[in-house]
Design a protein around this motif. Sequence first.
Motif, short mmCIF file in Angstrom:
data_model
loop_
_atom_site.label_atom_id
_atom_site.label_comp_id
_atom_site.label_asym_id
_atom_site.label_seq_id
_atom_site.Cartn_x
_atom_site.Cartn_y
_atom_site.Cartn_z
N PRO A 90 14.70 -88.09 44.95
CA PRO A 90 13.81 -87.31 44.07
C PRO A 90 13.65 -87.99 42.72
O PRO A 90 14.62 -88.40 42.10
CB PRO A 90 14.51 -85.96 43.95
N ASP A 91 12.43 -88.10 42.28
CA ASP A 91 12.14 -88.73 41.00
C ASP A 91 10.83 -88.15 40.48
O ASP A 91 9.76 -88.41 41.04
CB ASP A 91 12.02 -90.25 41.18
N GLY A 92 10.89 -87.37 39.44
CA GLY A 92 9.70 -86.73 38.92
C GLY A 92 8.98 -87.53 37.87
O GLY A 92 8.06 -87.02 37.25
N GLY A 93 9.37 -88.76 37.67
CA GLY A 93 8.67 -89.60 36.72
C GLY A 93 9.54 -89.89 35.51
O GLY A 93 10.72 -89.57 35.48
N HIS A 175 4.69 -98.38 39.03
CA HIS A 175 5.29 -97.49 40.01
C HIS A 175 5.12 -96.05 39.53
O HIS A 175 5.55 -95.69 38.43
CB HIS A 175 6.78 -97.80 40.18
N ILE A 176 4.45 -95.23 40.35
CA ILE A 176 4.26 -93.81 40.05
C ILE A 176 5.10 -93.03 41.05
O ILE A 176 4.76 -92.98 42.24
CB ILE A 176 2.78 -93.41 40.16
N PRO A 177 6.22 -92.46 40.63
CA PRO A 177 7.09 -91.76 41.58
C PRO A 177 6.35 -90.67 42.35
O PRO A 177 5.37 -90.09 41.86
CB PRO A 177 8.18 -91.16 40.68
N VAL A 178 6.84 -90.38 43.54
CA VAL A 178 6.17 -89.43 44.43
C VAL A 178 6.02 -88.06 43.78
O VAL A 178 4.97 -87.41 43.88
CB VAL A 178 6.95 -89.31 45.75
N GLN A 179 7.05 -87.61 43.09
CA GLN A 179 7.02 -86.28 42.50
C GLN A 179 6.37 -86.24 41.12
O GLN A 179 6.24 -85.18 40.52
CB GLN A 179 8.46 -85.74 42.38
N ASP A 180 5.96 -87.39 40.62
CA ASP A 180 5.36 -87.44 39.29
C ASP A 180 3.99 -86.78 39.30
O ASP A 180 3.22 -86.93 40.26
CB ASP A 180 5.23 -88.89 38.82
N ARG A 181 3.66 -86.06 38.26
CA ARG A 181 2.37 -85.38 38.17
C ARG A 181 1.64 -85.76 36.87
O ARG A 181 0.95 -84.95 36.28
CB ARG A 181 2.56 -83.86 38.25
N LEU A 298 5.21 -98.57 64.18
CA LEU A 298 5.10 -97.15 64.47
C LEU A 298 6.37 -96.37 64.13
O LEU A 298 6.29 -95.28 63.56
CB LEU A 298 4.71 -96.96 65.94
N PRO A 299 7.57 -96.87 64.44
CA PRO A 299 8.76 -96.13 64.01
C PRO A 299 8.85 -96.02 62.49
O PRO A 299 9.35 -95.03 61.96
CB PRO A 299 9.92 -96.98 64.56
N SER A 300 8.32 -97.04 61.78
CA SER A 300 8.40 -97.00 60.33
C SER A 300 7.51 -95.92 59.74
O SER A 300 7.72 -95.48 58.61
CB SER A 300 7.99 -98.36 59.75
N LEU A 301 6.49 -95.49 60.50
CA LEU A 301 5.58 -94.47 59.98
C LEU A 301 6.30 -93.15 59.75
O LEU A 301 5.80 -92.29 59.01
CB LEU A 301 4.41 -94.27 60.94
N MET A 302 7.46 -92.96 60.39
CA MET A 302 8.23 -91.74 60.16
C MET A 302 8.65 -91.64 58.70
O MET A 302 8.87 -90.55 58.18
CB MET A 302 9.46 -91.73 61.07
N TYR A 303 8.77 -92.79 58.02
CA TYR A 303 9.20 -92.78 56.64
C TYR A 303 8.08 -92.32 55.69
O TYR A 303 8.34 -92.04 54.53
CB TYR A 303 9.64 -94.19 56.21
N LEU A 304 6.84 -92.28 56.19
CA LEU A 304 5.72 -92.03 55.29
C LEU A 304 5.70 -90.61 54.74
O LEU A 304 5.01 -90.34 53.76
CB LEU A 304 4.41 -92.35 56.00
N THR A 305 6.42 -89.72 55.37
CA THR A 305 6.51 -88.37 54.80
C THR A 305 7.22 -88.41 53.45
O THR A 305 7.01 -87.54 52.61
CB THR A 305 7.26 -87.43 55.75
N ASP A 306 8.09 -89.42 53.24
CA ASP A 306 8.74 -89.59 51.94
C ASP A 306 7.77 -90.16 50.91
O ASP A 306 7.85 -89.84 49.72
CB ASP A 306 9.95 -90.54 52.05
N ILE A 307 6.86 -91.02 51.37
CA ILE A 307 5.95 -91.71 50.45
C ILE A 307 4.71 -90.89 50.15
O ILE A 307 4.23 -90.85 49.02
CB ILE A 307 5.54 -93.08 51.04
#
Length: 713
Positions: A90-93, A175-181, A298-307
């Motif tokens: 978790p990283d909100g920016g 880099h813009i963290p995933v949780q950053d708004r 294709l197995p790596s696409l499982m990680y995309l829910t994090d990205i």
Amino acid sequence: MAAAAATATPSAIAPPGPRLLPHRASPGSRRRVTPLPRWVASASASKSRAPRPRPASPAASSSMHATIKSGSRPGVREYVEAAREMARRPDGGPPRWFAPLGCAGGERVPGAPTLLYLPGIDGVGLGLIRHHERLAKYKTNHKRSKVVSLFFHPPLQLMTVCVLLCRMFDVWCLHIPVQDRTTFQGLVEYVERTVKSERSRAPDRPVYLVGESIGACIALAVAARNRDVDLVLVLVNPGTSFHRSQLQSLSAFLDLVPDPFHLSTPQFLNFLTGNFMKMSPRFDEAGQALSEVTTGLLPSLMYLTDILPKESIVWKLKMLRTAASYVNSRLHAVKAQTLVVASGNDELLPSRDEAERLRAKLKNCRIRHFRDNGHKILLEDGFDLATSIKGSTYYRRSRQPDFVSDYLPPTPDELEKAIDHDRLLNFATDPVMLSTLTDGRIVRGLAGLPREGPVLFVGYHMLMGFELGPLVTGVLKSTGIHIRGLAHPFLFNESSEQLMPDTSYFDLPRIMGAVPVTGVNFYKLLSEKQFVLLFPGGAREALHRKGEEYKLFWPEQSEFVRMASRFGATIVPFGVVGEDDICDLLLDYNDLVKLPFYDTIDKKINEGGLRKLRTDSTGEIKNQDMHPVVLTPKVPGRFYFIFGKPIETRGREKELRDKEKAQHLYLHVKSEVESCIKYLKEKREEDPYRSILPRLLYQATHGSDAEIPTFEP
């Protein structure tokens, strides 16, 4: 958090991970993150030179280590796994810059400009993972003005060369963290602060902004707000077309799709897999690529829910809507040099049409179309960002472009493309190259060419410049000598590109070192002891009329002799024949001017001051207009080159200051070129393999790599 930063690395670039560099929190940021103990100061936090990230503990995935070991460039799988490493905690920016270690350290080209990469919807900042090394490293030989690659001719493997790893750019990625708004306005202001800091640090250098989709909107907004800053924009499938794209409808539909099933929508499946990998034209490589997709990606696409969680995508699409509206209302204010990279197979954005629209709206804009590539072109095979920047002549290290000092020699891949470009012509014509030794003896091969510059090659310009590719690459493969050509300004004019079937039509000559033919460029090349190619007949010779084959159209003045003598350059006259063995001229300029409305076409082709060459000349040579010609092909014959006896000017500087003596040498060089042409026209009649049919038969019996005989010199 320290561990997360240490492992957030595109390890295919370098085993250690990049350091994430903190800035002040941007407006709109919801959370504040405790600084990592091992972070270093950022580029925009100080007016001093941007620091380099310190090495961190490596945490590369096995697939990335395998990529490094195999020597291949990182691909989609490496991008997905590296991005997941950066987004796994978790990283909100706030947003921050990082410098990939593959682009850190080492020796840079003097005055290397800063390049700021602005990511697309994913926000990770690893979109250039395939290009970090290319943007950073070039193998050059500054001492002997040569480009050497071991895949050329075997004798080159024995040459001792001085190889320097030069830096093309000082690369920083956002880099813009995933949780950053952070809002769009906040991101624009954040990048703007960095741009202003870089301008303060190096006011005489441009700042490059490479923006992808929404990142392109940020780049345009910064440019519109900072018209006094020297910026070069590279917009990759820009998001300014959002309101005409599938993303417009997707943004409304996405709220109805539960997380993580949003990634299974057709648009995002295409975004993630559809055009990431262009299949190789070779069957075995295509099968290998397909295997990589099915077993590795294709197995790596499982990680995309994090990205790309749904909440973040919804936020980014709303931001993109705002960004597109903001930027489109301010395009008139953008004065920066702009290169638009457009994918013809982009399923998310109408990028090809948008590139044309932006070119019409922006005052200083060039476009490059890649019809077979998809939305994530930066991660696809066959595309090289550094090559596109160089080919568009947008690489510079000061406020004004310098075609000599800004030039970076071609990479091995670029040289390979140059050879491939002329492979069919070389196959059809099988060029014969002869040279003259200092004792006057003519030999097959290029043993008679000088190996130390400055050298000036002066010769006859064949119809349509057919001889250029075989000449430049042939000399390079055989000797390692890199010839820089003085070319017509038409090859560098922005409006000229729009007349070609492909806007990148002239990129290859530029990458191979062609410069506009001016006295200043001529002076600089000779002062750097380069090997320079000059056609005194220019466009009038290359676009001659019917019945004018092998006729020289040289000016009366000794244009090049006194300049060559000033630097003690060796003049090598040469001749080439064979244009009449491959085609006939069906319609020349005299035929075209009789056609209705041709005067309109003529004005369009020669606009922008292209007619102003040699205004002090008289007669035929004064006409340096460009115009099309219509050719009819013939059963291919053969090309023949001969380089005459080198003429030394070293030690004759005072003598050749005299106009009369310089004119005498000038006429001597012209006579030597005419003698070379006459010699080849006579001797080719003795060649039993002049036609392609006997050559094909010879190769069928002796092997495709066998050197085909010719006449005895």
